[in-house]
Design a protein around this motif. Structure first.
Motif, PDB file in Angstrom:
ATOM      1  N   LYS A   1      -5.902   4.700  -5.198  1.00 30.79           N
ATOM      2  CA  LYS A   1      -5.330   3.522  -4.532  1.00 30.79           C
ATOM      3  C   LYS A   1      -3.880   3.292  -4.995  1.00 30.79           C
ATOM      4  O   LYS A   1      -2.993   2.986  -4.199  1.00 30.79           O
ATOM      5  CB  LYS A   1      -6.192   2.299  -4.877  1.00 30.79           C
ATOM      6  CG  LYS A   1      -6.154   1.207  -3.855  1.00 30.79           C
ATOM      7  CD  LYS A   1      -7.176   0.137  -4.186  1.00 30.79           C
ATOM      8  CE  LYS A   1      -6.729  -1.169  -3.579  1.00 30.79           C
ATOM      9  NZ  LYS A   1      -7.474  -2.309  -4.058  1.00 30.79           N
ATOM     10  N   GLU A   2      -3.659   3.478  -6.285  1.00 32.74           N
ATOM     11  CA  GLU A   2      -2.296   3.315  -6.823  1.00 32.74           C
ATOM     12  C   GLU A   2      -1.355   4.392  -6.275  1.00 32.74           C
ATOM     13  O   GLU A   2      -0.184   4.126  -6.014  1.00 32.74           O
ATOM     14  CB  GLU A   2      -2.314   3.391  -8.352  1.00 32.74           C
ATOM     15  CG  GLU A   2      -2.896   2.155  -9.026  1.00 32.74           C
ATOM     16  CD  GLU A   2      -3.062   2.360 -10.528  1.00 32.74           C
ATOM     17  OE1 GLU A   2      -2.259   1.800 -11.284  1.00 32.74           O
ATOM     18  OE2 GLU A   2      -4.007   3.086 -10.928  1.00 32.74           O
ATOM     19  N   VAL A   3      -1.900   5.593  -6.094  1.00 32.62           N
ATOM     20  CA  VAL A   3      -1.081   6.677  -5.528  1.00 32.62           C
ATOM     21  C   VAL A   3      -0.686   6.307  -4.095  1.00 32.62           C
ATOM     22  O   VAL A   3       0.482   6.389  -3.709  1.00 32.62           O
ATOM     23  CB  VAL A   3      -1.857   8.018  -5.552  1.00 32.62           C
ATOM     24  CG1 VAL A   3      -1.110   9.092  -4.777  1.00 32.62           C
ATOM     25  CG2 VAL A   3      -2.109   8.462  -6.993  1.00 32.62           C
ATOM     26  N   LEU A   4      -1.667   5.880  -3.315  1.00 27.55           N
ATOM     27  CA  LEU A   4      -1.397   5.535  -1.914  1.00 27.55           C
ATOM     28  C   LEU A   4      -0.376   4.409  -1.806  1.00 27.55           C
ATOM     29  O   LEU A   4       0.435   4.374  -0.879  1.00 27.55           O
ATOM     30  CB  LEU A   4      -2.696   5.135  -1.198  1.00 27.55           C
ATOM     31  CG  LEU A   4      -3.802   6.207  -1.111  1.00 27.55           C
ATOM     32  CD1 LEU A   4      -5.003   5.675  -0.345  1.00 27.55           C
ATOM     33  CD2 LEU A   4      -3.295   7.488  -0.448  1.00 27.55           C
ATOM     34  N   ALA A   5      -0.385   3.522  -2.793  1.00 25.15           N
ATOM     35  CA  ALA A   5       0.524   2.364  -2.762  1.00 25.15           C
ATOM     36  C   ALA A   5       1.996   2.779  -2.898  1.00 25.15           C
ATOM     37  O   ALA A   5       2.895   1.967  -2.665  1.00 25.15           O
ATOM     38  CB  ALA A   5       0.154   1.380  -3.872  1.00 25.15           C
ATOM     39  N   LEU A   6       2.245   4.034  -3.237  1.00 19.99           N
ATOM     40  CA  LEU A   6       3.635   4.509  -3.345  1.00 19.99           C
ATOM     41  C   LEU A   6       4.268   4.708  -1.963  1.00 19.99           C
ATOM     42  O   LEU A   6       5.481   4.817  -1.837  1.00 19.99           O
ATOM     43  CB  LEU A   6       3.690   5.834  -4.120  1.00 19.99           C
ATOM     44  CG  LEU A   6       3.302   5.758  -5.603  1.00 19.99           C
ATOM     45  CD1 LEU A   6       3.090   7.154  -6.186  1.00 19.99           C
ATOM     46  CD2 LEU A   6       4.382   5.016  -6.388  1.00 19.99           C
ATOM     47  N   ALA A   7       3.425   4.781  -0.926  1.00 17.06           N
ATOM     48  CA  ALA A   7       3.948   4.984   0.433  1.00 17.06           C
ATOM     49  C   ALA A   7       4.146   3.644   1.126  1.00 17.06           C
ATOM     50  O   ALA A   7       3.565   2.631   0.738  1.00 17.06           O
ATOM     51  CB  ALA A   7       2.979   5.844   1.229  1.00 17.06           C
ATOM     52  N   ASP A   8       4.992   3.651   2.149  1.00 15.16           N
ATOM     53  CA  ASP A   8       5.183   2.411   2.930  1.00 15.16           C
ATOM     54  C   ASP A   8       4.074   2.236   3.947  1.00 15.16           C
ATOM     55  O   ASP A   8       3.612   1.119   4.184  1.00 15.16           O
ATOM     56  CB  ASP A   8       6.543   2.459   3.638  1.00 15.16           C
ATOM     57  CG  ASP A   8       7.683   2.524   2.633  1.00 15.16           C
ATOM     58  OD1 ASP A   8       7.825   1.561   1.858  1.00 15.16           O
ATOM     59  OD2 ASP A   8       8.390   3.539   2.594  1.00 15.16           O
TER      60      ASP A   8
ATOM     61  N   ILE B   1       2.543  13.392  -5.806  1.00 12.66           N
ATOM     62  CA  ILE B   1       2.723  12.031  -6.325  1.00 12.66           C
ATOM     63  C   ILE B   1       4.182  11.814  -6.759  1.00 12.66           C
ATOM     64  O   ILE B   1       4.798  10.798  -6.440  1.00 12.66           O
ATOM     65  CB  ILE B   1       1.755  11.775  -7.504  1.00 12.66           C
ATOM     66  CG1 ILE B   1       0.301  11.832  -7.011  1.00 12.66           C
ATOM     67  CG2 ILE B   1       2.059  10.432  -8.165  1.00 12.66           C
ATOM     68  CD1 ILE B   1      -0.740  11.741  -8.111  1.00 12.66           C
ATOM     69  N   ARG B   2       4.743  12.800  -7.444  1.00  7.15           N
ATOM     70  CA  ARG B   2       6.142  12.683  -7.895  1.00  7.15           C
ATOM     71  C   ARG B   2       7.088  12.611  -6.693  1.00  7.15           C
ATOM     72  O   ARG B   2       8.071  11.872  -6.702  1.00  7.15           O
ATOM     73  CB  ARG B   2       6.488  13.883  -8.783  1.00  7.15           C
ATOM     74  CG  ARG B   2       7.885  13.829  -9.380  1.00  7.15           C
ATOM     75  CD  ARG B   2       8.005  12.767 -10.457  1.00  7.15           C
ATOM     76  NE  ARG B   2       9.335  12.716 -11.026  1.00  7.15           N
ATOM     77  CZ  ARG B   2      10.027  11.588 -11.225  1.00  7.15           C
ATOM     78  NH1 ARG B   2       9.504  10.414 -10.906  1.00  7.15           N
ATOM     79  NH2 ARG B   2      11.217  11.615 -11.755  1.00  7.15           N
ATOM     80  N   LEU B   3       6.749  13.374  -5.638  1.00  8.91           N
ATOM     81  CA  LEU B   3       7.580  13.326  -4.435  1.00  8.91           C
ATOM     82  C   LEU B   3       7.616  11.902  -3.873  1.00  8.91           C
ATOM     83  O   LEU B   3       8.683  11.384  -3.519  1.00  8.91           O
ATOM     84  CB  LEU B   3       7.053  14.305  -3.379  1.00  8.91           C
ATOM     85  CG  LEU B   3       7.798  14.289  -2.037  1.00  8.91           C
ATOM     86  CD1 LEU B   3       9.260  14.720  -2.203  1.00  8.91           C
ATOM     87  CD2 LEU B   3       7.103  15.180  -1.014  1.00  8.91           C
ATOM     88  N   LEU B   4       6.459  11.252  -3.828  1.00 12.37           N
ATOM     89  CA  LEU B   4       6.411   9.872  -3.325  1.00 12.37           C
ATOM     90  C   LEU B   4       7.266   8.961  -4.204  1.00 12.37           C
ATOM     91  O   LEU B   4       8.037   8.135  -3.705  1.00 12.37           O
ATOM     92  CB  LEU B   4       4.968   9.358  -3.300  1.00 12.37           C
ATOM     93  CG  LEU B   4       3.997  10.058  -2.334  1.00 12.37           C
ATOM     94  CD1 LEU B   4       2.572   9.547  -2.558  1.00 12.37           C
ATOM     95  CD2 LEU B   4       4.417   9.822  -0.892  1.00 12.37           C
ATOM     96  N   GLU B   5       7.134   9.125  -5.527  1.00  8.90           N
ATOM     97  CA  GLU B   5       7.889   8.275  -6.464  1.00  8.90           C
ATOM     98  C   GLU B   5       9.396   8.408  -6.270  1.00  8.90           C
ATOM     99  O   GLU B   5      10.116   7.411  -6.252  1.00  8.90           O
ATOM    100  CB  GLU B   5       7.561   8.668  -7.917  1.00  8.90           C
ATOM    101  CG  GLU B   5       6.227   8.201  -8.420  1.00  8.90           C
ATOM    102  CD  GLU B   5       5.907   8.752  -9.807  1.00  8.90           C
ATOM    103  OE1 GLU B   5       4.937   8.268 -10.390  1.00  8.90           O
ATOM    104  OE2 GLU B   5       6.599   9.672 -10.285  1.00  8.90           O
ATOM    105  N   VAL B   6       9.859   9.641  -6.120  1.00  5.65           N
ATOM    106  CA  VAL B   6      11.318   9.847  -6.033  1.00  5.65           C
ATOM    107  C   VAL B   6      11.829   9.479  -4.638  1.00  5.65           C
ATOM    108  O   VAL B   6      12.910   8.898  -4.504  1.00  5.65           O
ATOM    109  CB  VAL B   6      11.701  11.300  -6.422  1.00  5.65           C
ATOM    110  CG1 VAL B   6      13.219  11.460  -6.420  1.00  5.65           C
ATOM    111  CG2 VAL B   6      11.158  11.647  -7.801  1.00  5.65           C
ATOM    112  N   LEU B   7      11.056   9.789  -3.610  1.00  3.25           N
ATOM    113  CA  LEU B   7      11.472   9.432  -2.243  1.00  3.25           C
ATOM    114  C   LEU B   7      11.700   7.931  -2.103  1.00  3.25           C
ATOM    115  O   LEU B   7      12.570   7.486  -1.360  1.00  3.25           O
ATOM    116  CB  LEU B   7      10.388   9.869  -1.250  1.00  3.25           C
ATOM    117  CG  LEU B   7      10.623  11.109  -0.390  1.00  3.25           C
ATOM    118  CD1 LEU B   7       9.485  11.264   0.594  1.00  3.25           C
ATOM    119  CD2 LEU B   7      11.965  11.088   0.336  1.00  3.25           C
TER     120      LEU B   7
END
Ligand code: FMN
Length: 188
Positions: free
Chosen positions: A53-60, A18-24
């Protein structure tokens, strides 16, 4: 714009993914995400309260793990790199055996066949010989094995410091210079 593929599987350590998605997201990157069903299960035990769902929303772009026809399942899709964070023993075993029965494993094996960076962050302890041999096999095939083993020379004060250390090292391997962790500057 770079395209980076992130896989999240059902090992302990979902907060790393999750943190990887946030920083990327802070870089000029199109993030493609595929997650196993075990990842959402483990998130229920380890998550910080955010829904899946909120986690998935971090991706494009979020791909279904069952969709083997997704863009990232082909080498003709130009991804800069892929990281599987965390990488379960199951996914490690499938990759080592060349089994691509879901999108995470298919996309991972595509990276290897195309000679593109594949970073695997396994989380298990202790390690049995099967896991060790699978890691060796994958390392020989070109994958970068980056176990989720945080350092202590940077004097972590919180769990987030340890998470940022692992994610920062993964970002290094993906080719992104983040300021989320303290680097070793040398000592006399
Ligand atoms: C709470 C929880 C924690 C788990 N932790 C780990 C782990 O640290 N490492 C691991 O390899 N598997 C772990 N597992 C088991 C995997 O989820 C399981 O092997 C699953 O088949 C992985 O499938 P996947 O690779 O498709 O996600 C855990 C399962 C649960 C429910």
């Amino acid at each position: 714009m770079d395209r980076v593929v992130v896989g999240i599987t059902g090992a302990s350590g979902i907060p790393y993914g999750i943190r990887l998605l946030e920083v990327l997201k802070q870089f000029d990157v199109e993030i493609h995400l595929a997650c196993s069903s075990s990842a959402s299960l483990v998130n229920k035990h380890e998550g910080d309260g955010r829904s899946w769902k909120e986690v998935l929303a971090l991706a494009d772009v979020v791909h279904k793990n069952s969709n083997l026809a997704a863009s990232i399942s082909s080498g003709s899709f130009k991804a800069k790199a892929m990281a599987i964070v965390p990488c379960s023993g199951t996914t490690l075993g499938k990759l080592a055996a060349g089994i691509s029965d879901n999108l995470v494993t298919r996309a991972g094996l595509v990276m290897l066949k195309e000679n593109r960076p594949l970073i695997l962050v396994p989380r298990e302890t202790p390690l049995n010989m099967i896991y060790i041999e699978n890691m060796l096999k994958l390392s020989r095939a070109g994958a970068l094995i980056a176990p989720a083993s945080p350092a202590f020379y940077n004097k972590p004060k919180t769990l987030d410091d340890n998470i940022n250390f692992i994610v920062g090292r993964v970002l290094d391997l993906l080719g992104y210079d983040s300021a989320i962790f303290s680097r070793w500057e040398g000592s006399d």
